[in-house]
Design a protein around this motif. Structure first.
Motif, PDB file in Angstrom:
ATOM      1  N   GLU A 105       0.815  -1.223   0.000  1.00 18.07           N
ATOM      2  CA  GLU A 105       0.000   0.000   0.000  1.00 18.07           C
ATOM      3  C   GLU A 105       0.850   1.276   0.000  1.00 18.07           C
ATOM      4  OE1 GLU A 105      -2.970   0.125   3.037  1.00 18.07           O
ATOM      5  OE2 GLU A 105      -3.538  -1.960   2.720  1.00 18.07           O
ATOM      6  N   LYS A 111       3.359   4.245  -1.142  1.00 16.88           N
ATOM      7  CA  LYS A 111       3.588   4.947  -2.408  1.00 16.88           C
ATOM      8  C   LYS A 111       5.091   5.065  -2.630  1.00 16.88           C
ATOM      9  CE  LYS A 111      -0.716   7.407  -2.357  1.00 16.88           C
ATOM     10  NZ  LYS A 111      -1.402   8.650  -2.545  1.00 16.88           N
ATOM     11  N   THR A 131      -2.450  14.116  -4.357  1.00 13.79           N
ATOM     12  CA  THR A 131      -3.388  13.001  -4.284  1.00 13.79           C
ATOM     13  C   THR A 131      -4.345  13.036  -5.460  1.00 13.79           C
ATOM     14  OG1 THR A 131      -3.228  13.069  -1.880  1.00 13.79           O
ATOM     15  CG2 THR A 131      -5.101  11.886  -2.804  1.00 13.79           C
ATOM     16  N   ASN A 139      -2.575  11.936  -8.571  1.00 11.09           N
ATOM     17  CA  ASN A 139      -2.445  10.483  -8.544  1.00 11.09           C
ATOM     18  C   ASN A 139      -3.762   9.817  -8.964  1.00 11.09           C
ATOM     19  OD1 ASN A 139      -0.825   8.119  -7.933  1.00 11.09           O
ATOM     20  ND2 ASN A 139      -2.179   7.831  -6.177  1.00 11.09           N
ATOM     21  N   ALA A 140      -4.882  10.373  -8.501  1.00 10.96           N
ATOM     22  CA  ALA A 140      -6.192   9.821  -8.851  1.00 10.96           C
ATOM     23  C   ALA A 140      -6.453   9.942 -10.351  1.00 10.96           C
ATOM     24  CB  ALA A 140      -7.284  10.528  -8.057  1.00 10.96           C
ATOM     25  N   LYS A 196      -4.437   7.276 -12.092  1.00 12.94           N
ATOM     26  CA  LYS A 196      -5.075   5.971 -11.914  1.00 12.94           C
ATOM     27  C   LYS A 196      -6.294   5.824 -12.832  1.00 12.94           C
ATOM     28  CE  LYS A 196      -3.966   4.571  -7.212  1.00 12.94           C
ATOM     29  NZ  LYS A 196      -4.525   4.241  -5.896  1.00 12.94           N
ATOM     30  N   ALA A 197      -7.091   6.883 -12.937  1.00  8.68           N
ATOM     31  CA  ALA A 197      -8.282   6.827 -13.790  1.00  8.68           C
ATOM     32  C   ALA A 197      -7.878   6.615 -15.254  1.00  8.68           C
ATOM     33  CB  ALA A 197      -9.095   8.115 -13.634  1.00  8.68           C
ATOM     34  N   ARG A 219      -5.123   5.144 -16.288  1.00  7.61           N
ATOM     35  CA  ARG A 219      -4.640   3.749 -16.367  1.00  7.61           C
ATOM     36  C   ARG A 219      -5.818   2.783 -16.492  1.00  7.61           C
ATOM     37  NH1 ARG A 219      -3.005   1.278 -10.909  1.00  7.61           N
ATOM     38  NH2 ARG A 219      -5.255   1.467 -10.799  1.00  7.61           N
ATOM     39  N   ASP A 220      -6.831   2.969 -15.645  1.00  8.43           N
ATOM     40  CA  ASP A 220      -7.987   2.071 -15.637  1.00  8.43           C
ATOM     41  C   ASP A 220      -8.803   2.177 -16.933  1.00  8.43           C
ATOM     42  OD1 ASP A 220      -7.137   1.299 -13.139  1.00  8.43           O
ATOM     43  OD2 ASP A 220      -8.599   2.521 -12.064  1.00  8.43           O
TER      44      ASP A 220
END
Length: 94
Positions: free
Chosen positions: A54, A56, A80, A83-84, A87-88, A90-91
Motif C-alpha cells: 500500500e 507509495k 493526491t 495520482n487519482a 489511476k483513472a 490507467r484504468d
C-alpha cells in the motif's frame, strides 16, 4: 573556581530511602516493573506504517509548468488528486 556550597538545609539526596542501606533499597524497588530498554517507553509518533503493497513510491516527474500550477492552485491534496487522475487514465486504458 566554582564550588557548590551546601548548607544543613540542602538535602543530600532526593531518594525516599537510604541508598547505603541495602535492605531499604530492595524493599523500595521490590514492586518496580523491569523493562528491557528505553525504546519500549518511547511514544510512537506519526502515522501508522502501511503494509509494503500500500506504500507509495517517490519519483521525480517532469510536468509542464502550467499543469503543475493548475494542480497547486487546487489547494491541499493536489498530489493526491494528480495520482487519482493518473489511476483513472490507467484504468480507462485497460
Amino acid at each position: 573556581m566554582n564550588v557548590k556550597r551546601t548548607t544543613k538545609r540542602t538535602p543530600k539526596s532526593d531518594v525516599p530511602y537510604d541508598p547505603k542501606n541495602k535492605a531499604t533499597t530492595l524493599k523500595y524497588w521490590k514492586g518496580a516493573t523491569a523493562h528491557q530498554g528505553v525504546a519500549e517507553l518511547r511514544a510512537k509518533r506519526g502515522r501508522p506504517a502501511k503494509p509494503p503493497e500500500e506504500r507509495k513510491e517517490q519519483i521525480a516527474l517532469r510536468v509542464d509548468r502550467d499543469v503543475l500550477e493548475w494542480y497547486r492552485r487546487q489547494g491541499t491534496g493536489w498530489q493526491t488528486r494528480m495520482n487519482a487522475v493518473l489511476k483513472a487514465f490507467r484504468d480507462a486504458a485497460s
